[in-house]
Design a protein around this motif. Structure first.
Motif, PDB file in Angstrom:
ATOM      1  N   GLU A  23       1.563  -1.101 -10.489  1.00  0.00           N
ATOM      2  CA  GLU A  23       2.565  -0.097  -9.815  1.00  0.00           C
ATOM      3  C   GLU A  23       3.742  -0.928  -9.122  1.00  0.00           C
ATOM      4  OE1 GLU A  23      -0.643   0.407 -10.437  1.00  0.00           O
ATOM      5  OE2 GLU A  23      -1.066   2.279 -10.872  1.00  0.00           O
ATOM      6  N   VAL A  24       3.410  -1.590  -8.175  1.00  0.00           N
ATOM      7  CA  VAL A  24       4.199  -2.063  -7.174  1.00  0.00           C
ATOM      8  C   VAL A  24       4.498  -3.680  -7.880  1.00  0.00           C
ATOM      9  CG1 VAL A  24       4.765  -2.676  -5.005  1.00  0.00           C
ATOM     10  CG2 VAL A  24       3.250  -0.800  -5.489  1.00  0.00           C
ATOM     11  N   SER A  25       5.905  -3.851  -8.016  1.00  0.00           N
ATOM     12  CA  SER A  25       6.202  -5.330  -8.590  1.00  0.00           C
ATOM     13  C   SER A  25       6.898  -6.322  -7.399  1.00  0.00           C
ATOM     14  CB  SER A  25       7.041  -5.263  -9.512  1.00  0.00           C
ATOM     15  OG  SER A  25       8.289  -4.613  -9.292  1.00  0.00           O
ATOM     16  N   SER A  26       7.155  -5.496  -6.398  1.00  0.00           N
ATOM     17  CA  SER A  26       7.789  -6.228  -5.178  1.00  0.00           C
ATOM     18  C   SER A  26       7.891  -5.492  -3.965  1.00  0.00           C
ATOM     19  CB  SER A  26       9.376  -6.626  -5.571  1.00  0.00           C
ATOM     20  OG  SER A  26      10.076  -5.674  -5.499  1.00  0.00           O
ATOM     21  N   THR A  27       8.010  -6.247  -2.965  1.00  0.00           N
ATOM     22  CA  THR A  27       8.015  -5.670  -1.458  1.00  0.00           C
ATOM     23  C   THR A  27       9.175  -5.879  -0.916  1.00  0.00           C
ATOM     24  OG1 THR A  27       6.784  -7.195  -0.452  1.00  0.00           O
ATOM     25  CG2 THR A  27       5.597  -5.234  -1.074  1.00  0.00           C
ATOM     26  N   PHE A  28      10.067  -5.165   0.134  1.00  0.00           N
ATOM     27  CA  PHE A  28      11.070  -5.437   0.735  1.00  0.00           C
ATOM     28  C   PHE A  28      10.840  -5.202   2.206  1.00  0.00           C
ATOM     29  CE2 PHE A  28      15.606  -4.503   1.908  1.00  0.00           C
ATOM     30  CZ  PHE A  28      16.128  -5.343   1.221  1.00  0.00           C
ATOM     31  N   ILE A  29      10.863  -6.507   2.769  1.00  0.00           N
ATOM     32  CA  ILE A  29      10.633  -6.461   4.261  1.00  0.00           C
ATOM     33  C   ILE A  29      11.744  -7.152   5.039  1.00  0.00           C
ATOM     34  CG2 ILE A  29       9.018  -7.213   6.025  1.00  0.00           C
ATOM     35  CD1 ILE A  29       6.812  -7.016   3.739  1.00  0.00           C
ATOM     36  N   ASP A  30      12.240  -6.514   6.056  1.00  0.00           N
ATOM     37  CA  ASP A  30      13.353  -6.920   6.874  1.00  0.00           C
ATOM     38  C   ASP A  30      14.385  -7.733   6.249  1.00  0.00           C
ATOM     39  OD1 ASP A  30      11.697  -6.263   9.110  1.00  0.00           O
ATOM     40  OD2 ASP A  30      10.729  -8.233   9.316  1.00  0.00           O
ATOM     41  N   GLY A  31      14.824  -7.034   5.024  1.00  0.00           N
ATOM     42  CA  GLY A  31      16.143  -7.474   4.581  1.00  0.00           C
ATOM     43  C   GLY A  31      15.586  -8.532   3.436  1.00  0.00           C
ATOM     44  N   LYS A  32      14.162  -8.939   3.163  1.00  0.00           N
ATOM     45  CA  LYS A  32      14.070  -9.689   2.106  1.00  0.00           C
ATOM     46  C   LYS A  32      13.108  -9.288   1.300  1.00  0.00           C
ATOM     47  CE  LYS A  32      13.350 -14.444   2.252  1.00  0.00           C
ATOM     48  NZ  LYS A  32      12.525 -15.674   2.960  1.00  0.00           N
ATOM     49  N   ASN A  33      13.274  -9.908  -0.141  1.00  0.00           N
ATOM     50  CA  ASN A  33      12.489  -9.243  -1.053  1.00  0.00           C
ATOM     51  C   ASN A  33      11.291 -10.183  -1.651  1.00  0.00           C
ATOM     52  OD1 ASN A  33      12.311  -6.895  -2.941  1.00  0.00           O
ATOM     53  ND2 ASN A  33      12.667  -8.437  -4.697  1.00  0.00           N
ATOM     54  N   TYR A  34      10.045  -9.667  -1.336  1.00  0.00           N
ATOM     55  CA  TYR A  34       8.921 -10.379  -2.035  1.00  0.00           C
ATOM     56  C   TYR A  34       8.448 -10.162  -3.334  1.00  0.00           C
ATOM     57  CZ  TYR A  34       9.425 -11.887   3.010  1.00  0.00           C
ATOM     58  OH  TYR A  34      10.021 -12.461   4.059  1.00  0.00           O
ATOM     59  N   LEU A  41       0.891  -1.325  -0.008  1.00  0.00           N
ATOM     60  CA  LEU A  41      -0.133  -0.126   0.139  1.00  0.00           C
ATOM     61  C   LEU A  41       0.765   1.118   0.191  1.00  0.00           C
ATOM     62  CD1 LEU A  41      -2.804  -1.060   2.513  1.00  0.00           C
ATOM     63  CD2 LEU A  41      -3.172  -0.622   0.136  1.00  0.00           C
ATOM     64  N   LYS A  42       1.836   1.331   0.935  1.00  0.00           N
ATOM     65  CA  LYS A  42       2.808   2.284   0.959  1.00  0.00           C
ATOM     66  C   LYS A  42       3.351   2.782  -0.407  1.00  0.00           C
ATOM     67  CE  LYS A  42       6.573   3.828   3.559  1.00  0.00           C
ATOM     68  NZ  LYS A  42       7.972   3.251   3.979  1.00  0.00           N
ATOM     69  N   ARG A  43       3.817   1.578  -0.900  1.00  0.00           N
ATOM     70  CA  ARG A  43       4.564   1.709  -2.431  1.00  0.00           C
ATOM     71  C   ARG A  43       3.400   2.307  -3.336  1.00  0.00           C
ATOM     72  NH1 ARG A  43       9.929  -1.835  -2.975  1.00  0.00           N
ATOM     73  NH2 ARG A  43      10.650  -1.520  -1.069  1.00  0.00           N
ATOM     74  N   PHE A  44       2.516   1.611  -3.292  1.00  0.00           N
ATOM     75  CA  PHE A  44       1.443   2.017  -4.228  1.00  0.00           C
ATOM     76  C   PHE A  44       0.948   3.697  -4.283  1.00  0.00           C
ATOM     77  CE2 PHE A  44      -2.966   2.470  -5.759  1.00  0.00           C
ATOM     78  CZ  PHE A  44      -2.967   1.682  -7.087  1.00  0.00           C
ATOM     79  N   PHE A  45       1.039   4.075  -2.948  1.00  0.00           N
ATOM     80  CA  PHE A  45       0.514   5.424  -2.877  1.00  0.00           C
ATOM     81  C   PHE A  45       1.819   6.214  -3.109  1.00  0.00           C
ATOM     82  CE2 PHE A  45      -2.618   3.814   0.706  1.00  0.00           C
ATOM     83  CZ  PHE A  45      -3.387   3.894  -0.122  1.00  0.00           C
ATOM     84  N   GLU A  46       2.807   5.910  -3.076  1.00  0.00           N
ATOM     85  CA  GLU A  46       3.960   6.835  -3.715  1.00  0.00           C
ATOM     86  C   GLU A  46       4.160   6.689  -4.991  1.00  0.00           C
ATOM     87  OE1 GLU A  46       7.044   5.567   0.302  1.00  0.00           O
ATOM     88  OE2 GLU A  46       7.402   4.925  -1.600  1.00  0.00           O
ATOM     89  N   ALA A  47       3.885   5.343  -5.462  1.00  0.00           N
ATOM     90  CA  ALA A  47       3.935   5.435  -7.207  1.00  0.00           C
ATOM     91  C   ALA A  47       2.952   6.147  -7.824  1.00  0.00           C
ATOM     92  CB  ALA A  47       3.748   4.074  -7.612  1.00  0.00           C
ATOM     93  N   GLN A  48       1.639   6.481  -7.091  1.00  0.00           N
ATOM     94  CA  GLN A  48       0.475   7.009  -7.674  1.00  0.00           C
ATOM     95  C   GLN A  48       0.685   8.550  -7.340  1.00  0.00           C
ATOM     96  OE1 GLN A  48      -3.299   5.937  -6.317  1.00  0.00           O
ATOM     97  NE2 GLN A  48      -3.456   4.957  -8.221  1.00  0.00           N
ATOM     98  N   GLY A  49       1.757   9.111  -6.350  1.00  0.00           N
ATOM     99  CA  GLY A  49       2.043  10.233  -5.941  1.00  0.00           C
ATOM    100  C   GLY A  49       0.877  10.683  -5.251  1.00  0.00           C
ATOM    101  N   TYR A  50       0.119   9.969  -4.402  1.00  0.00           N
ATOM    102  CA  TYR A  50      -0.960  10.246  -3.507  1.00  0.00           C
ATOM    103  C   TYR A  50      -0.615  10.484  -2.388  1.00  0.00           C
ATOM    104  CZ  TYR A  50      -5.593   9.966  -1.278  1.00  0.00           C
ATOM    105  OH  TYR A  50      -6.561   9.885  -0.111  1.00  0.00           O
ATOM    106  N   THR A  51      -0.727  11.861  -1.924  1.00  0.00           N
ATOM    107  CA  THR A  51      -0.362  12.170  -0.558  1.00  0.00           C
ATOM    108  C   THR A  51      -1.307  12.541   0.484  1.00  0.00           C
ATOM    109  OG1 THR A  51       0.171  14.565  -1.421  1.00  0.00           O
ATOM    110  CG2 THR A  51       1.881  12.907  -1.159  1.00  0.00           C
ATOM    111  N   GLU A  52      -2.636  12.568  -0.009  1.00  0.00           N
ATOM    112  CA  GLU A  52      -3.601  12.941   0.984  1.00  0.00           C
ATOM    113  C   GLU A  52      -3.738  11.984   1.984  1.00  0.00           C
ATOM    114  OE1 GLU A  52      -5.898  15.830   0.228  1.00  0.00           O
ATOM    115  OE2 GLU A  52      -3.942  16.217  -0.759  1.00  0.00           O
ATOM    116  N   ALA A  53      -4.836  12.314   2.839  1.00  0.00           N
ATOM    117  CA  ALA A  53      -5.104  11.301   4.008  1.00  0.00           C
ATOM    118  C   ALA A  53      -5.739  10.015   3.558  1.00  0.00           C
ATOM    119  CB  ALA A  53      -6.195  11.793   5.016  1.00  0.00           C
TER     120      ALA A  53
END
Lengths: 349, 365
Positions: A323-334, A152-164
């Motif tokens: 928009e998001v092809s992978s996520t990166f959590i605790d040093g691992k790529n998913y 979600l975080k990366r998706f909003f970043e990719a979309q440039g969505y900064t509202e609440a």
């Protein structure tokens, strides 16, 4: 008649004797069936049914295993009864998918006293002494939650969505491992992302009916402000979708223009169909196919190997939004899998 | 003039539905207080609007509609439960499980045995619907036979299906949830025009029972059996048959409620359909001012009771009480409602009122 009966009984006894002698001579434990008792939560969802099928078919080998299946119908007392029944039947292994985390100490103690290893699967047990069960296999629910929030975080970043981002959270059955893990991940993400606001949390009890009721009320309560629903399983999402449509709101990812974004978990077939048409923006898998892994664990125990206490099953994440092809959590790529009809067709459930 | 108003007041005071209605109004009033406190429109809870759905339909939309809609099943169950309580001085605790069994049986027929998900109906819809009603009625016959002809205590007799019916339902569905993704089956839980269909079904059920009770002497017979079954028998009533009949009616309505409930989610979820509904149905009868000791009953009271339970739940949502705490508040409200209807409490208030009136008279003199 009486004489005949005596004859039969004697013959049977003799046969029995010779059988056991032969078995003793052969010393062939591989010919003996491994009896496994499996206490399942119930059959409340597609997901649960897929898990039951997976375990049943994995232990289908009639020459090797003998699986005793028990459906607890969502009641812990039925599961405790089932464990006692398995002990009485002197099974070799007990597989337990616990309904709740707590309340297992005495039942598992009884199993240990009888020398029967217990493998806990899917949901966890919270016991004072972790040696009461041999191993646990299942999903990392908190990781699932983290992967969803990171997406979600990366998706909003990719979309440039900064509202609440005004989130309502339909939780699972309170106290279930999946609820605890996924809720913890969302709550942490809300603390970390200053634009995310958690408007309300209510339990949908993992069912469609409750999911719909809860969503109907949240829609009335928060009106147009609401723009993201975090459902903790697909069944709740079905209910939420019905409620959103009845309220005349649109589902989708354009939350700046009044659409409501839906995030769900489990990735059942129907859930993925909703994901394929974009109704559910992101569906994080919770794999029920741990049957084969369970046979591996049982075989390892048969060979006398020591198991690691925790085994996680590998899980995917599906979306049609590129928009998001992978996520990166605790040093691992998913990886996030781009969902197509073929992907759905290839799945086992 | 003053005598007129006092006689009206007396009429209201002796109205049997007074307390159930007051309880319902009080629960609703909580919402006004809350809305005023947060500075919202004080009547927002009661506002009903016409809303455009995404698929283009127009539906009634509002919390009152939600209460009426979600309370339908319990209201339908409460009809049968009231009659059972009245005739046999006992409760049918199997209704929730019978709902589940009826729904499972219906969905199994519609989908075919062993099929977990289908978009097309295997048999005409009406067959499934009638099957659900028939299964409910059959369970009612079973309960009724045990209670009326074998003389088993109602709670014990219905305990059998309470525990067995849900399991049989699972068996019928081959231990799985049967999904019927078909709009015609979903119609019973969706909308008819702007109104939710469950409301209409509940209204029809209520109307049928009301007409039957008014046009025939069944209601009187049931009450007289409940007050004294021996005396009724001597007076020429077949007490056993009447008790049997109330259980059959109760079972039938459990079948109807089961159909509505499974149609809402277009599936037969044996584990969750009708879960704890028997408790709500019994509570509805009690909240309606009916004695669980049998005899005289008030059907309207039970129906108001059913919607009161739903109103409490919806109010707690509206107040933003989290679901894990909601049962506590629900219990507190229920205790208060039941307590104000308890005979000692009513006697106490009557005594005080009388003493006041006496004091006034004395002062006048």
């Amino acid at each position: 008649m009486k004489r005949f009966l005596i004859l039969v009984v004697t013959a049977v006894l003799l046969c029995g004797c010779s059988d056991s002698k032969e078995a003793g001579k052969d010393k062939a434990p591989e010919k003996e069936l491994i009896t496994v008792g499996f206490s399942q939560v119930g059959s409340e969802s597609d997901w649960r049914m897929a898990s039951t099928t997976s375990v049943r078919s994995a232990f289908e080998d009639g020459d090797k295993y003998n699986l005793i299946y028990d459906d607890a119908q969502q009641k812990q007392e039925n599961q405790i009864k089932a464990i006692r029944k398995f002990i009485d039947q002197d099974v070799d292994y007990i597989l337990l998918d616990p309904i709740t985390e707590s309340g297992w100490d005495s039942a598992l103690q009884e199993a240990r006293d009888s020398g029967i290893p217990v493998i806990v699967c899917d949901r966890r047990v919270a016991v004072a002494d972790n040696d009461l069960y041999t191993a646990w296999i299942g999903s990392d629910f908190e990781l699932e939650g983290k992967r969803a929030c990171e997406w979600l975080k990366r998706f909003f970043e990719a979309q440039g969505y900064t509202e609440a981002v005004n989130i309502v959270h339909i939780q699972g059955t309170l106290g279930a491992s999946a609820q605890i893990g996924r809720s913890a991940a969302l709550e942490a993400a809300v603390r970390e992302n200053p634009t995310w606001r958690l408007l309300d949390q209510q339990t949908g009890e993992f069912t469609q009916a409750r999911g719909r009721e809860v969503m109907e009320d949240m829609l009335k309560h928060f009106g147009d402000r609401l723009n993201l629903v975090f459902c903790e399983n697909d069944n709740e999402a079905y209910g939420a979708i019905e409620a959103i449509r009845a309220a005349g709101r649109k589902t989708g990812t354009d939350i700046g223009n009044g659409e409501i974004m839906i995030v769900s978990f489990d990735s059942t077939r129907k859930g993925l169909e909703y994901t394929l048409d974009g109704t559910i923006a992101l569906n994080t898998e919770c794999s029920p196919l741990y049957g084969p892994r369970l046979t591996e664990l049982v075989d390892a125990l048969e060979r006398g190997e020591k198991l690691s206490k925790e085994t996680f099953v590998e899980e995917g994440q599906f979306s049609i939004y590129p928009e998001v092809s992978s996520t990166f959590i605790d040093g691992k790529n998913y990886e996030v899998m781009h969902l197509t009809q073929e992907v759905i067709d290839e799945r086992a459930y | 003039m003053s005598t007129d108003s006092s006689s009206l007041w007396n009429k209201i005071k002796s109205w049997p539905l007074l307390l159930p209605v007051v309880a319902l109004i009080l629960v609703m009033a909580l919402n006004i207080l809350h809305d005023v406190a947060v500075g919202a429109n004080p009547l927002s809870f009661f506002t009903i609007t016409l809303n455009q759905t995404t698929s283009g339909g127009t539906i009634l939309y509002g919390r009152i509609i939600d209460i009426l809609n979600r309370g339908s099943e319990v209201a339908i169950l409460a009809l049968g439960m009231t009659l059972v309580v009245s005739s046999s001085a006992g409760t049918d605790i199997s209704v929730g499980s019978v709902m589940s069994l009826s729904a499972s049986f219906c969905c199994m027929l519609l989908a075919g045995f062993g099929v977990t998900s289908t978009n097309e109906l295997r048999v005409p819809l009406i067959v499934g619907v009638l099957a659900a009603f028939a299964m409910g009625t059959l369970c009612g016959c079973f309960n009724g036979t045990l209670v009326a002809y074998f003389g088993i205590q109602p709670m014990v007799a219905t305990l059998i299906l309470f525990s067995a019916a849900r399991a049989i339902g699972l068996l019928v569905c081959n231990n799985m949830i049967v999904y019927i993704r078909n709009a015609t089956f979903g119609a019973f839980g969706a909308f008819t025009g702007p109104l939710p269909t469950p409301i209409i079904i509940a209204a029809i059920c209520i109307a049928i029972v009301a007409v039957v009770l008014r046009k025939t002497s069944l209601g009187m017979y049931i009450q007289s059996v409940g007050i004294n079954s021996k005396a009724s028998r001597i007076a020429g009533l077949n007490s056993k048959r009447i008790i049997f009949l109330t259980y059959v009616i109760c079972g039938f309505f459990a079948g109807v409620a089961g159909l509505v409930n499974s149609s809402r989610i277009t599936s037969a979820d044996s584990n969750n359909i009708g879960l704890y509904y028997e408790m709500d149905a019994i509570l509805a009868v009690a909240l309606g001012g009916n004695s669980l000791g049998g005899g005289k009953f008030n059907l309207a009271g039970s129906i108001i009771g059913a919607y009161t339970i739903q109103a409490i739940t919806t109010t707690l949502y509206a107040l933003g009480v989290s679901t894990d705490q909601a049962p506590v508040y629900k219990a507190i409200i229920v205790v208060i409602i039941v307590a104000i209807q308890a005979p000692p409490v009513r006697a106490f208030f009557r005594k005080r009122a009388n003493a006041k009136a006496f004091g006034k008279e004395a002062a006048k003199a």
